[in-house]
Structure formats: C-alpha cells, structure tokens
Design a protein around this motif. Structure first.
Motif, PDB file in Angstrom:
ATOM      1  N   THR A 178      93.972   6.666 -21.674  1.00 29.23           N
ATOM      2  CA  THR A 178      94.557   5.648 -20.830  1.00 29.23           C
ATOM      3  C   THR A 178      95.875   6.002 -20.309  1.00 29.23           C
ATOM      4  O   THR A 178      96.796   6.591 -21.034  1.00 29.23           O
ATOM      5  CB  THR A 178      94.866   4.409 -21.833  1.00 29.23           C
ATOM      6  N   TYR A 179      95.780   6.422 -18.817  1.00 27.52           N
ATOM      7  CA  TYR A 179      97.138   6.836 -18.041  1.00 27.52           C
ATOM      8  C   TYR A 179      97.877   5.440 -17.650  1.00 27.52           C
ATOM      9  O   TYR A 179      97.452   4.545 -17.365  1.00 27.52           O
ATOM     10  CB  TYR A 179      96.368   7.507 -16.999  1.00 27.52           C
ATOM     11  N   ASN A 180      99.122   5.661 -18.063  1.00 26.73           N
ATOM     12  CA  ASN A 180     100.142   4.431 -17.747  1.00 26.73           C
ATOM     13  C   ASN A 180     100.724   4.506 -16.540  1.00 26.73           C
ATOM     14  O   ASN A 180     101.540   5.582 -16.065  1.00 26.73           O
ATOM     15  CB  ASN A 180     101.424   4.575 -18.820  1.00 26.73           C
ATOM     16  N   LEU A 181     100.237   3.572 -15.657  1.00 26.42           N
ATOM     17  CA  LEU A 181     101.121   3.468 -14.661  1.00 26.42           C
ATOM     18  C   LEU A 181     102.312   2.567 -14.470  1.00 26.42           C
ATOM     19  O   LEU A 181     102.338   1.486 -14.180  1.00 26.42           O
ATOM     20  CB  LEU A 181      99.978   2.978 -13.208  1.00 26.42           C
ATOM     21  N   ASP A 182     103.372   3.212 -15.051  1.00 30.54           N
ATOM     22  CA  ASP A 182     104.539   2.077 -14.896  1.00 30.54           C
ATOM     23  C   ASP A 182     105.253   1.952 -13.759  1.00 30.54           C
ATOM     24  O   ASP A 182     105.958   1.084 -13.492  1.00 30.54           O
ATOM     25  CB  ASP A 182     105.814   2.802 -15.945  1.00 30.54           C
ATOM     26  N   THR A 183     104.856   2.965 -12.785  1.00 28.48           N
ATOM     27  CA  THR A 183     105.362   2.812 -11.484  1.00 28.48           C
ATOM     28  C   THR A 183     104.225   3.133 -10.375  1.00 28.48           C
ATOM     29  O   THR A 183     103.369   3.668 -10.695  1.00 28.48           O
ATOM     30  CB  THR A 183     106.405   3.921 -11.031  1.00 28.48           C
ATOM     31  N   PRO A 184     104.434   2.433  -9.285  1.00 33.55           N
ATOM     32  CA  PRO A 184     103.317   2.501  -8.221  1.00 33.55           C
ATOM     33  C   PRO A 184     102.786   4.067  -7.812  1.00 33.55           C
ATOM     34  O   PRO A 184     103.760   4.884  -7.768  1.00 33.55           O
ATOM     35  CB  PRO A 184     103.810   1.626  -7.110  1.00 33.55           C
ATOM     36  N   LEU A 185     101.735   4.080  -7.362  1.00 33.62           N
ATOM     37  CA  LEU A 185     100.927   5.386  -6.923  1.00 33.62           C
ATOM     38  C   LEU A 185     100.982   5.066  -5.455  1.00 33.62           C
ATOM     39  O   LEU A 185     100.325   4.221  -4.633  1.00 33.62           O
ATOM     40  CB  LEU A 185      99.810   5.693  -7.370  1.00 33.62           C
ATOM     41  N   GLN A 186     101.576   6.157  -4.523  1.00 35.81           N
ATOM     42  CA  GLN A 186     101.305   6.095  -3.096  1.00 35.81           C
ATOM     43  C   GLN A 186     100.670   7.363  -2.721  1.00 35.81           C
ATOM     44  O   GLN A 186     101.474   8.521  -2.868  1.00 35.81           O
ATOM     45  CB  GLN A 186     102.524   5.711  -2.578  1.00 35.81           C
TER      46      GLN A 186
ATOM     47  N   VAL B  98     105.763  -7.965 -18.540  1.00 37.13           N
ATOM     48  CA  VAL B  98     106.006  -8.791 -17.139  1.00 37.13           C
ATOM     49  C   VAL B  98     107.183  -8.732 -16.592  1.00 37.13           C
ATOM     50  O   VAL B  98     107.245  -8.258 -15.316  1.00 37.13           O
ATOM     51  CB  VAL B  98     105.804 -10.220 -17.428  1.00 37.13           C
ATOM     52  N   THR B  99     108.277  -8.557 -17.194  1.00 38.89           N
ATOM     53  CA  THR B  99     109.680  -8.402 -16.657  1.00 38.89           C
ATOM     54  C   THR B  99     109.667  -6.981 -15.837  1.00 38.89           C
ATOM     55  O   THR B  99     110.400  -6.923 -14.848  1.00 38.89           O
ATOM     56  CB  THR B  99     110.696  -8.595 -17.647  1.00 38.89           C
ATOM     57  N   ALA B 100     109.071  -5.945 -16.522  1.00 36.37           N
ATOM     58  CA  ALA B 100     109.280  -4.770 -15.851  1.00 36.37           C
ATOM     59  C   ALA B 100     108.311  -4.530 -14.646  1.00 36.37           C
ATOM     60  O   ALA B 100     108.995  -4.081 -13.849  1.00 36.37           O
ATOM     61  CB  ALA B 100     108.775  -3.705 -17.145  1.00 36.37           C
ATOM     62  N   VAL B 101     107.321  -5.312 -14.765  1.00 35.98           N
ATOM     63  CA  VAL B 101     106.586  -5.252 -13.279  1.00 35.98           C
ATOM     64  C   VAL B 101     107.200  -6.111 -12.486  1.00 35.98           C
ATOM     65  O   VAL B 101     107.109  -5.568 -11.269  1.00 35.98           O
ATOM     66  CB  VAL B 101     105.067  -5.789 -13.874  1.00 35.98           C
ATOM     67  N   GLU B 102     107.804  -7.105 -12.683  1.00 32.25           N
ATOM     68  CA  GLU B 102     108.702  -7.988 -11.726  1.00 32.25           C
ATOM     69  C   GLU B 102     109.544  -7.216 -11.011  1.00 32.25           C
ATOM     70  O   GLU B 102     109.978  -7.045  -9.937  1.00 32.25           O
ATOM     71  CB  GLU B 102     109.118  -9.225 -12.169  1.00 32.25           C
TER      72      GLU B 102
ATOM     73  N   PRO C  52     102.441  -8.191  -8.835  1.00 27.73           N
ATOM     74  CA  PRO C  52     101.716  -7.042  -8.302  1.00 27.73           C
ATOM     75  C   PRO C  52     100.356  -7.366  -7.658  1.00 27.73           C
ATOM     76  O   PRO C  52      99.484  -7.471  -8.319  1.00 27.73           O
ATOM     77  CB  PRO C  52     101.770  -5.984  -9.380  1.00 27.73           C
ATOM     78  N   HIS C  53     100.000  -6.790  -6.481  1.00 32.52           N
ATOM     79  CA  HIS C  53      98.750  -6.694  -5.902  1.00 32.52           C
ATOM     80  C   HIS C  53      98.134  -5.228  -6.148  1.00 32.52           C
ATOM     81  O   HIS C  53      98.905  -4.173  -6.300  1.00 32.52           O
ATOM     82  CB  HIS C  53      98.875  -6.717  -4.277  1.00 32.52           C
ATOM     83  N   PHE C  54      96.857  -5.190  -6.244  1.00 33.66           N
ATOM     84  CA  PHE C  54      96.333  -3.800  -6.974  1.00 33.66           C
ATOM     85  C   PHE C  54      96.179  -2.826  -5.983  1.00 33.66           C
ATOM     86  O   PHE C  54      96.951  -1.797  -6.153  1.00 33.66           O
ATOM     87  CB  PHE C  54      95.145  -4.343  -7.823  1.00 33.66           C
TER      88      PHE C  54
END
Length: 424
Positions: A65-73, A94-98, A153-155
C-alpha cells in the motif's frame, strides 16, 4: 413490483458485443517498479515516473500500500501505462488532508492529476485485494456539515488524449471521483464503492464521473455512491456509457447552463434504491443547446424519480439565483427514452435531504409519478421520443406522469398530460 419476466426482457435486450480500441501503449520499451518508502510515497512516485520517461510501464507492486500523503501531478506524459497491482491510499487523517487541500501550491484541485498528455493507461489489478484507490471517506461522511466542507479532496483529474482506464477500483472516496477532459477516452470495468458501515455516503457530494471530454466510451461500471453516477455537460460530444449497475445514485445525468453538447448514449443500466434514474437538468435562468441524447434499456427499481427532465432546475436547499432571467431555458432536441422499466419508491427523499424542502423537490411530485417532463415550451423541447416505457408507481398501479410545455404535441410516443403514462 417488477416481474422476473421484465428483468428477463431487459437482459435479453441488452446483450451485445462491443469493440474496444487498440492498446495505445503498444511498443513500451521500459518497465519501472515504484519503490516503497517509510513515509510519503508521492515524491518517489513522481521521480520514478519522470525517470522512466516515455514509452514506459510503471508498476505498483502487489501486496504493497503506497501512501499518497501529498498529491500526484503528471504532465506531458507520452505513451505511459500505470499498472496498479498494489493499493494507493490517501491519508487517514482528516485534518492533514484539509491542510493540503487549502494549500494551492501543492493541491491543484485533485489528488491525482494527469494533464497535457497523450497515450496514458491506468490498469487495475484483477486481484480483489489489490489495485484499490483508498480515500477513507468514512472518516468524513458522519460530519453533518460535510457537504459544505470546501476542503474535501477530489480524487482524479484527466485531461489526456487517448486515455485508457481499465479495471480501476475506488474505495470510500471523500467527494467527487473522476473529472474527465480531453478526448478519445475508454474506461472499462470500474468499481466505485462508497458504502459506509451504516449505509451510503448520502450526506456528501460524491459524483462518480463529471465528463466534459469528447469521444468517450465507458463500458462496465458498478457503483454505490450518494450522487450522480455520471454527469455529462458541454462541451462534451460523442459520449457513450453502457453496462451499468448502480445503487444509491442521483442518476445517469446530463446537465447544462451554457454552451452546447450532444450525441450521448446511455444504455444497458440497472439502478436500485436511488433518488433519480435517467436525468436531465437545465439550470434556471440559463440557456444551452443539447442534442441527440438517448437513455435506453434501463431497469429502475425503487427510485423516487425514475425519469426526470427539467429545464428550470433549482437546488431547493439553496434557492433560485438572484435576478435570474426566467425567459431563458435549455434548448433540447432529439431526446429519446427507450425500453425503460421502472418502479418508483414510496419515499421522495434520500439521506442527502437535509433541508425542507429537499434540494430535489419538484412541484407536483408524488410517489405515483414515474415520469417528469418539465419543458419551458415546445420550442425548447423538440423531437422528443418515448418508446416502450413500462412504469409503475409506488402503489403498484400504472405510473403517472407530470408533463408541461408539450401539451398538444403529437408523434412523441405518448401524450403530454398529468395522468397515467400511456404509450401511443
């Protein structure tokens, strides 16, 4: 109740073989395996994809399982296939994603973005335990104000020429899932599972697909979600979606508030226990041009509004826009509803209704009404066809209809009236 005979009729009528395009990733010259880190895997993924370059295959390992803690572009990809044997997970905080979503320097509007690219394929795993994109939406949905949270977040966002999405699986996304732009898109065998432990994610906005792309085929879709399966809107042209099974949805939808679009086909669909089935909405006080749109071979079971067409749509939770120009409406031509079996639900609400009236409230609504055709007038709704509709109300009697704007129009396959749906 819908009889087994009607279900048999549907499946017999929907059998067909469909051509799928050639693999745009033929001739791949290099394979790169994504390494696993001890923290945020996104930087390593970005670096590995850049190093692998064009004409390549990027593999996410099985059992990881790869952790996407920040977005991929990603941008300017050329002939690249992503193979998802392992899982990819957004943070379960939730707070971290917000905090990430609020940071426009790292969050471009979606957690995974592919833009300005050609020949991109996402291939999911056939293993039921692998290839999942995990959103942890169940940590967000219980919040009664979740639908008003601007930091959800939108996916995915794709703006790609020659995009292939094959066997992609999404588990508990927080909000909107796919935004499809570009052209030449084939999406097959998709699963979107937004079930929570106590039901659907009804208190959040959770569209499966928002499509503005052209030359699109979506073939094979199963979803449990609390909003539209798909919403197609201008400037999209030539879009087909078929072989769909959906639960808890707000419809196979087309909408517009400006522009033009058309040549849309939605077919071979079963919708269970939902608010809306086959849906069109033109926004109040706006105009657009929509043409050649067909919903056919549908079975719609226990759905509040099996067929719903409206040209002055207003979210009743929000109310009409100020100073709306009520002389405007969508221009719709060549709309067809064909081979649709449907039965309404005793309830005209679902869990998304948190206001009174519900956001979906329609004047004159009733559990006995299975067909709503609400046109401004005959100039705005031309060449409508209703073929082989078999609709029932929640009381088990033949379904009623609510029709305005087309009184006296002949040759549609039924008569516009506020009464029982009778095919002519």
């Amino acid at each position: 109740m819908l009889s087994s005979t009607l279900f048999a009729w549907f499946f017999a009528s929907s059998v067909g073989a469909y051509w799928l395009p050639e693999d745009p990733n033929s001739g791949l010259q290099k394979t790169c395996v994504i390494p696993k880190s001890n923290g945020d895997d996104s930087p390593g993924i970005m670096s590995a994809v850049a190093a692998c370059g064009s004409n390549s295959q990027v593999v996410f390992s099985s059992g990881v399982t790869y952790n996407l803690d920040t977005p991929l572009q990603f941008s300017n990809l050329n002939n690249v296939e992503f193979v998802f044997n392992g899982n990819l997970s957004l943070p379960d905080n939730v707070t971290a994603v917000e905090a990430v979503v609020q940071n426009t320097h790292v969050y471009p509007g979606h957690w995974i973005t592919v833009s300005s690219s050609t020949g991109v394929t996402f291939t999911g795993s056939k293993d039921s335990s692998g290839g999942w994109f995990i959103g942890h939406g169940d940590l967000w949905w219980p919040n009664v104000n979740d639908s008003d949270n601007d930091y959800r977040p939108h996916f995915f966002s794709f703006k790609v020429t020659s995009l292939r999405l094959r066997g992609v699986k999404i588990l508990k996304p927080v909000a909107w899932v796919f935004s499809l732009g570009g052209e030449d898109v084939y999406m097959t065998d998709t699963v979107l599972d937004a079930r929570s432990d106590d039901g659907f994610a009804f208190n959040t906005v959770l569209d499966g697909i928002d499509c503005s792309a052209s030359n699109v085929v979506i073939d094979g879709w199963t979803s449990w979600n609390g909003d539209d399966v798909i919403n197609v809107a201008p400037p999209a042209v030539n879009v087909t979606m078929r072989n769909v099974v959906a639960y808890g949805t707000h419809g196979i939808s087309v909408s517009c508030s400006s522009g033009s679009g058309g040549d849309y086909l939605f077919e071979n669909t079963i919708i269970y226990n939902s608010l809306i089935g086959a849906r069109f909405k033109g926004v109040l006080g706006t105009t657009c041009n929509m043409y050649n749109i067909t919903w056919r071979n549908f079975v719609i079971v226990n759905v509040s509004y099996p067929i719903h067409f409206i040209e002055n749509y207003v979210d009743q939770e929000v109310g009409p826009p100020p100073n709306a120009n009520l002389s405007l409406a969508a221009y719709a031509s060549g709309f067809t509803w064909e081979n649709i079996v449907g039965a309404t639900s005793p309830s005209l609400e679902d869990g998304s209704c948190i206001s009174d009236p519900c956001w979906s409230y329609t004047t004159g609504q009733s559990p006995e009404k299975a067909l709503y055709v609400l046109c401004k007038d005959a100039d705005h709704c031309k060449d409508f066809q209703f073929v082989n509709l078999n609709l029932a109300g929640a009381d088990g009697k033949p379904g009623q209809m609510d029709c305005t704007g087309l009184e006296g129009v002949t040759g549609m396959g039924l008569t516009c009236t506020n009464g029982t749906v009778v095919m002519t």
